[in-house]
Write a protein that holds these residues in place. Structure first.
Motif, PDB file in Angstrom:
ATOM      1  N   GLY A 128       0.783  -1.231   0.000  1.00 50.47           N
ATOM      2  CA  GLY A 128       0.000   0.000   0.000  1.00 50.47           C
ATOM      3  C   GLY A 128       0.809   1.272   0.000  1.00 50.47           C
ATOM      4  N   CYS A 129       2.077   1.206  -0.382  1.00 49.56           N
ATOM      5  CA  CYS A 129       2.893   2.415  -0.399  1.00 49.56           C
ATOM      6  C   CYS A 129       3.215   2.821  -1.831  1.00 49.56           C
ATOM      7  N   ALA A 130       3.512   4.082  -2.024  1.00 53.39           N
ATOM      8  CA  ALA A 130       3.801   4.614  -3.347  1.00 53.39           C
ATOM      9  C   ALA A 130       5.276   4.456  -3.675  1.00 53.39           C
ATOM     10  N   LEU A 131       5.556   4.061  -4.919  1.00 52.73           N
ATOM     11  CA  LEU A 131       6.932   4.080  -5.422  1.00 52.73           C
ATOM     12  C   LEU A 131       7.185   5.512  -5.883  1.00 52.73           C
ATOM     13  N   LEU A 132       7.743   6.306  -4.988  1.00 53.37           N
ATOM     14  CA  LEU A 132       7.801   7.752  -5.184  1.00 53.37           C
ATOM     15  C   LEU A 132       8.922   8.173  -6.124  1.00 53.37           C
ATOM     16  N   GLY A 133       9.930   7.355  -6.252  1.00 54.10           N
ATOM     17  CA  GLY A 133      11.047   7.710  -7.123  1.00 54.10           C
ATOM     18  C   GLY A 133      12.175   6.719  -6.952  1.00 54.10           C
ATOM     19  N   GLY A 134      13.292   7.007  -7.592  1.00 57.71           N
ATOM     20  CA  GLY A 134      14.436   6.118  -7.483  1.00 57.71           C
ATOM     21  C   GLY A 134      15.592   6.607  -8.321  1.00 57.71           C
ATOM     22  N   GLU A 135      16.629   5.804  -8.351  1.00 56.78           N
ATOM     23  CA  GLU A 135      17.835   6.136  -9.103  1.00 56.78           C
ATOM     24  C   GLU A 135      18.336   4.871  -9.791  1.00 56.78           C
ATOM     25  N   THR A 136      18.608   4.991 -11.089  1.00 61.98           N
ATOM     26  CA  THR A 136      19.230   3.907 -11.835  1.00 61.98           C
ATOM     27  C   THR A 136      20.622   4.361 -12.247  1.00 61.98           C
ATOM     28  N   ALA A 137      21.637   3.689 -11.735  1.00 63.97           N
ATOM     29  CA  ALA A 137      23.024   4.085 -11.994  1.00 63.97           C
ATOM     30  C   ALA A 137      23.690   3.070 -12.909  1.00 63.97           C
ATOM     31  N   GLU A 138      24.208   3.546 -14.034  1.00 65.81           N
ATOM     32  CA  GLU A 138      24.970   2.708 -14.945  1.00 65.81           C
ATOM     33  C   GLU A 138      26.450   2.938 -14.667  1.00 65.81           C
ATOM     34  N   MET A 139      27.134   1.884 -14.209  1.00 64.97           N
ATOM     35  CA  MET A 139      28.506   2.024 -13.721  1.00 64.97           C
ATOM     36  C   MET A 139      29.415   1.009 -14.404  1.00 64.97           C
ATOM     37  N   PRO A 140      29.842   1.277 -15.628  1.00 62.56           N
ATOM     38  CA  PRO A 140      30.693   0.321 -16.358  1.00 62.56           C
ATOM     39  C   PRO A 140      32.006   0.067 -15.623  1.00 62.56           C
ATOM     40  N   GLY A 141      32.388  -1.192 -15.582  1.00 63.39           N
ATOM     41  CA  GLY A 141      33.618  -1.570 -14.910  1.00 63.39           C
ATOM     42  C   GLY A 141      33.452  -1.881 -13.441  1.00 63.39           C
ATOM     43  N   PHE A 142      32.296  -1.524 -12.877  1.00 65.35           N
ATOM     44  CA  PHE A 142      32.061  -1.754 -11.453  1.00 65.35           C
ATOM     45  C   PHE A 142      31.322  -3.068 -11.223  1.00 65.35           C
ATOM     46  N   TYR A 143      30.454  -3.432 -12.166  1.00 67.30           N
ATOM     47  CA  TYR A 143      29.702  -4.686 -12.100  1.00 67.30           C
ATOM     48  C   TYR A 143      29.977  -5.487 -13.372  1.00 67.30           C
TER      49      TYR A 143
END
Length: 340
Positions: A128-143
């Motif tokens: 019952g909670c809202a997905l209010l926002g977020g961050e998608t980080a593209e980090m080549p070489g880290f993963y």
């Protein structure tokens, strides 16, 4: 050279946001202001509170993500992410209001990560909670290619007079355990070690799992307890405290919900331990003490109620089709858990 040459595709990132917009907006509550894409998410305080207390929590999914990535199943770990956060703040009696996610990867795979966000949105709808926002980080070489990591952040609210912090717990109170949906999101470093050293494969189908593969059984998402517990708090049943059984199992988490100079005695045979735990214990030759100190062992959430309301509470959970067990009792002590 440009950013894309360095491994970051800005246009793919913009396209990904458009792709997940419908799932995000499906979680909106009336208090959400504005839409997706701003620098921050806006949420107005729900009406009806006299002294609102905000409760926050953060968590991740841990190395369960390794299983999801190994079997290429990404639509459930988002539920795990939300569950680990909302179940935590629920123990204070708080209603989850909104959720934010942080998703990091080496190279953006829109199809894969859209499945992850679908799971996050589903977890938000279930709680019952809202997905209010977020961050998608593209980090080549880290993963490594195909790898990603998740973290989540939740904020809820509770009336100050109804805040549960363990101070209401009394000697003689009873612990009612709610069934887990399996391992939830804890102990997977040990699980992966068992699979690796035992020569097992995620596609193996032990008879004990009745046709399910190891991967499918272990990827079962964490149970979200929010809606039934919030309904329970509206009844005449007195809830004195609650605990979310995560890393460290019952021995570490259950004493956290007690008052001062209290301990808890748990009857070890008072509930049925699901087959997945028995399989892990046998496959890894793990002693019972280590199992209970690592896994939830079939109990995902615990509610502390007065002794005289035990049957009332058990009957209420039964009426809600929730499997519940009377697993222990509060005694005098130094904040520890013992088994009998």
């Amino acid at each position: 050279m440009d950013y894309k040459d360095a491994g970051v595709d800005v246009e793919a990132g913009r396209s990904f946001v458009s792709q997940i917009r419908q799932d995000v907006e499906s979680t909106n509550r009336p208090e959400v202001l504005g839409g997706l894409g701003g620098f921050g998410g806006y949420f107005q305080m729900p009406s009806g509170y006299q002294q609102p207390v905000l409760v926050s929590g953060t968590d991740g999914v841990g190395t369960k993500l390794k299983v999801a990535q190994a079997i290429n199943r990404h639509d459930t770990v988002g539920i795990d992410l939300v569950a680990m956060c909302v179940n935590d703040i629920l123990t204070s009696g708080a209603e989850p209001l909104f959720f934010l996610d942080y998703l990091a990867t080496g190279k953006l795979n829109s199809q894969q990560l859209a499945e992850v966000v679908k799971g996050i949105a589903q977890g938000c709808r279930l709680s019952g909670c809202a997905l209010l926002g977020g961050e998608t980080a593209e980090m080549p070489g880290f993963y490594q290619l195909g790898e990603y990591d998740l973290a989540g952040f939740c904020v809820g609210v509770v009336e100050k007079s109804k805040l549960l912090d363990g101070s209401r717990v009394q000697i003689g109170d009873v612990a009612i355990g709610l069934a887990s949906a399996g391992l939830h999101s804890n102990g997977f470093s040990l699980v992966r070690k068992i699979i690796e050293t035992g020569g097992y494969s995620w596609s193996d189908t032990p008879a004990i799992f009745k046709g399910n593969s190891l991967g499918a059984e272990l990827i079962t998402p964490t149970q979200i307890y929010v809606r039934p517990i919030l309904e329970l708090l509206k009844t005449e049943i007195e809830v004195h405290s609650m605990a979310h059984i995560t890393g460290g199992g019952l021995p570490e988490n259950l004493p956290r919900c007690l008052n001062q100079e209290q301990s808890i005695e748990v009857k070890q045979d008072s509930w049925t331990i699901p087959p997945v735990f028995n399989w892990l214990a046998q496959a890894g030759k793990i002693q019972p003490e280590a199992m209970f100190n690592t896994f939830n062992m079939g109990i995902g959430f615990v509610v502390i109620v007065p002794l005289e309301q035990t049957n009332l509470a058990l009957d209420w959970f039964k009426g809600q089709n929730i499997t519940a067990f009377q697993i222990g009792q509060v005694v005098s002590g130094d904040g520890t858990l013992s088994f009998s």
